[in-house]
Write a protein that holds these residues in place. Structure first.
Motif, mmCIF file in Angstrom:
data_model
loop_
_atom_site.group_PDB
_atom_site.id
_atom_site.type_symbol
_atom_site.label_atom_id
_atom_site.label_comp_id
_atom_site.label_asym_id
_atom_site.label_seq_id
_atom_site.Cartn_x
_atom_site.Cartn_y
_atom_site.Cartn_z
ATOM 1 N N GLN A 266 30.231 58.127 54.789
ATOM 2 C CA GLN A 266 29.939 56.787 54.276
ATOM 3 C C GLN A 266 30.568 56.633 52.892
ATOM 4 O OE1 GLN A 266 28.265 54.579 56.430
ATOM 5 N NE2 GLN A 266 28.634 56.353 57.761
ATOM 6 N N ALA A 267 31.508 55.709 52.784
ATOM 7 C CA ALA A 267 32.269 55.559 51.544
ATOM 8 C C ALA A 267 32.274 54.102 51.095
ATOM 9 C CB ALA A 267 33.700 56.064 51.737
ATOM 10 N N TYR A 268 32.786 53.879 49.894
ATOM 11 C CA TYR A 268 32.776 52.521 49.336
ATOM 12 C C TYR A 268 33.966 52.329 48.404
ATOM 13 C CZ TYR A 268 31.317 54.613 44.962
ATOM 14 O OH TYR A 268 31.298 55.362 43.812
ATOM 15 N N LEU A 269 34.295 51.070 48.168
ATOM 16 C CA LEU A 269 35.233 50.642 47.133
ATOM 17 C C LEU A 269 34.531 49.580 46.313
ATOM 18 C CD1 LEU A 269 38.115 50.206 45.817
ATOM 19 C CD2 LEU A 269 38.434 48.440 47.557
ATOM 20 N N LEU A 270 34.597 49.716 44.995
ATOM 21 C CA LEU A 270 34.008 48.747 44.076
ATOM 22 C C LEU A 270 35.078 48.401 43.056
ATOM 23 C CD1 LEU A 270 31.318 47.333 43.326
ATOM 24 C CD2 LEU A 270 30.837 49.274 41.829
ATOM 25 N N ALA A 271 35.497 47.137 43.008
ATOM 26 C CA ALA A 271 36.624 46.785 42.142
ATOM 27 C C ALA A 271 36.465 45.370 41.610
ATOM 28 C CB ALA A 271 37.939 46.895 42.904
ATOM 29 N N THR A 272 36.944 45.180 40.391
ATOM 30 C CA THR A 272 36.982 43.858 39.799
ATOM 31 C C THR A 272 38.356 43.232 40.019
ATOM 32 O OG1 THR A 272 36.571 42.593 37.772
ATOM 33 C CG2 THR A 272 37.717 44.671 37.540
ATOM 34 N N PHE A 273 38.423 41.913 39.912
ATOM 35 C CA PHE A 273 39.679 41.179 40.091
ATOM 36 C C PHE A 273 40.316 40.874 38.736
ATOM 37 C CE2 PHE A 273 37.499 39.158 44.001
ATOM 38 C CZ PHE A 273 37.874 40.211 44.803
ATOM 39 N N ASP A 274 41.627 40.671 38.741
ATOM 40 C CA ASP A 274 42.302 40.279 37.497
ATOM 41 C C ASP A 274 42.390 38.762 37.369
ATOM 42 O OD1 ASP A 274 44.316 39.497 39.235
ATOM 43 O OD2 ASP A 274 45.921 40.485 38.126
ATOM 44 N N ARG A 275 41.745 38.052 38.301
ATOM 45 C CA ARG A 275 41.686 36.591 38.242
ATOM 46 C C ARG A 275 40.477 36.116 39.038
ATOM 47 N NH1 ARG A 275 47.386 36.091 40.547
ATOM 48 N NH2 ARG A 275 47.379 38.133 39.542
ATOM 49 N N VAL A 276 40.050 34.915 38.789
ATOM 50 C CA VAL A 276 38.939 34.336 39.536
ATOM 51 C C VAL A 276 39.466 33.792 40.856
ATOM 52 C CG1 VAL A 276 37.238 32.471 39.553
ATOM 53 C CG2 VAL A 276 37.642 33.771 37.469
ATOM 54 N N ILE A 277 38.712 34.032 41.928
ATOM 55 C CA ILE A 277 39.090 33.481 43.220
ATOM 56 C C ILE A 277 37.964 32.602 43.750
ATOM 57 C CG2 ILE A 277 40.547 35.479 43.743
ATOM 58 C CD1 ILE A 277 38.412 36.323 45.777
ATOM 59 N N ASP A 278 38.328 31.680 44.636
ATOM 60 C CA ASP A 278 37.361 30.830 45.323
ATOM 61 C C ASP A 278 36.952 31.547 46.600
ATOM 62 O OD1 ASP A 278 35.895 28.948 46.695
ATOM 63 O OD2 ASP A 278 37.306 27.305 46.360
ATOM 64 N N VAL A 279 35.772 32.124 46.600
ATOM 65 C CA VAL A 279 35.331 32.935 47.729
ATOM 66 C C VAL A 279 35.315 32.127 49.022
ATOM 67 C CG1 VAL A 279 33.433 34.324 48.645
ATOM 68 C CG2 VAL A 279 33.996 34.426 46.213
ATOM 69 N N ASP A 280 34.970 30.847 48.933
ATOM 70 C CA ASP A 280 34.889 30.018 50.135
ATOM 71 C C ASP A 280 36.246 29.835 50.806
ATOM 72 O OD1 ASP A 280 32.163 29.642 49.909
ATOM 73 O OD2 ASP A 280 32.372 27.868 48.630
ATOM 74 N N GLN A 281 37.339 30.081 50.078
ATOM 75 C CA GLN A 281 38.675 29.903 50.633
ATOM 76 C C GLN A 281 39.267 31.190 51.192
ATOM 77 O OE1 GLN A 281 40.170 26.890 51.079
ATOM 78 N NE2 GLN A 281 38.151 26.192 50.381
ATOM 79 N N VAL A 282 38.528 32.306 51.085
ATOM 80 C CA VAL A 282 39.041 33.583 51.580
ATOM 81 C C VAL A 282 38.857 33.655 53.095
ATOM 82 C CG1 VAL A 282 38.783 36.084 51.527
ATOM 83 C CG2 VAL A 282 38.604 34.766 49.405
ATOM 84 N N GLN A 283 39.966 33.879 53.787
ATOM 85 C CA GLN A 283 39.929 33.977 55.248
ATOM 86 C C GLN A 283 39.900 35.427 55.716
ATOM 87 O OE1 GLN A 283 42.374 31.397 58.028
ATOM 88 N NE2 GLN A 283 43.579 33.289 58.121
ATOM 89 N N SER A 284 40.659 36.303 55.032
ATOM 90 C CA SER A 284 40.702 37.704 55.452
ATOM 91 C C SER A 284 41.111 38.581 54.280
ATOM 92 C CB SER A 284 41.664 37.894 56.629
ATOM 93 O OG SER A 284 42.965 37.441 56.292
#
Length: 290
Positions: A266-284
């Motif tokens: 059981q593993a994970y990735l935790l990362a911050t973005f270098d820009r703000v994104i609109d989560v509602d527009q993320v398809q994949s």
């Protein structure tokens, strides 16, 4: 500095504030500290369930052109004991230099223009604002991937301000600037169950939780990984595909990946973005394999 650090438009900053992720203005204005004639004050916090971006304005310091400002020591922790393991906080921070990454992952100035060099060949950096102030921007998260900074008090201590060249601290002004900052914000992440096996990777993506400023992905490792030096072999998020078909690449800007305590599957990735994104527009999600 903060706006450029997360490459947020005014509309995106407004959206973050409406989602309860932003602390600024009067909530922070009483925290300024002056030492040796130099005033440091927190100006803005942006926090979700995993990460905190914090900006501090520095005024009263006469930085010469071509010099890089630096605090000699920066300490950040939660709790009463700075040496207690449960108070450890991962921190990356620096003075904002006017340089950001574009959509191709290339460094450019905040207005999108290419970098310029001075007569000695060094990149020209823009640390000073028009009023002569500087801005120190940091990104913080807890070492335990299941622990949040929300609701905790962040102890921040800056010691000695000077310049740095080839990692050597110079021309220091002795001073201490300490803050106890309560972290408010909101876990604005949207979670989705994926249960998708990545081809030729021996990894199944179980779920993802995406906020406007960060992502957490949970994996199940089903076989041997191609581990390289200084790398655990886990896939990384290479970007996102939006509903209009466009791709946002080179999105991640620090974090960690690893295995859940006591597990080798059981593993994970935790990362911050270098820009703000609109989560509602993320398809994949796009994943990058080694």
């Amino acid at each position: 500095g903060m706006q450029a650090n997360i490459q947020a438009t005014e509309e995106q900053q407004k959206d973050l504030a409406e989602q309860g992720m932003v602390t600024e203005g009067s909530d922070l204005s009483t925290m300024e500290v002056t030492s040796e004639g130099i005033t440091v004050k927190p100006t803005e916090l942006i926090a979700d369930g995993h990460f905190v971006h914090a900006a501090f304005q520095v005024s009263g310091y006469d930085l010469a052109d071509g010099e890089e400002p630096c605090f000699e020591n920066v300490m950040v922790y939660t709790g009463e004991d700075q040496n207690a393991q449960d108070g450890w906080v991962n921190m990356s921070g620096s003075f904002y230099d006017g340089i950001v990454s574009n959509n191709n992952g290339e460094p450019v100035y905040e207005d999108g223009t290419p970098l310029a060099s001075d007569e000695t060949g060094n990149i020209v950096e823009h640390y000073k604002a028009a009023d002569g102030t500087l801005e120190y921007v940091m990104t913080l998260y807890k070492t335990d991937p299941d622990e949040s900074l929300l609701g905790q008090t962040l102890h921040v201590c800056f010691e000695n301000l000077g310049t740095v060249e080839k990692t050597e601290f110079m021309n220091g002004i002795g001073g201490t600037w300490e803050f106890d900052i309560p972290i408010s914000g909101k876990d604005a992440a949207k979670s989705c169950e994926l249960n998708t096996a990545l081809k030729n990777a021996n990894v199944t993506v179980l779920s993802a939780a995406i906020s406007p400023i960060s992502i957490r992905v949970d994996y199940e490792v089903t076989g041997e990984l191609q581990v390289q030096e200084d790398d655990n072999g886990l896939p990384n998020v290479g970007g996102v595909v939006l509903k209009d078909g466009s791709r946002v690449l080179y999105l991640l800007n620090g974090g960690q990946s690893g295995y859940q305590k006591g597990s080798d599957t059981q593993a994970y990735l935790l990362a911050t973005f270098d820009r703000v994104i609109d989560v509602d527009q993320v398809q994949s999600l796009l994943f990058r394999l080694h």
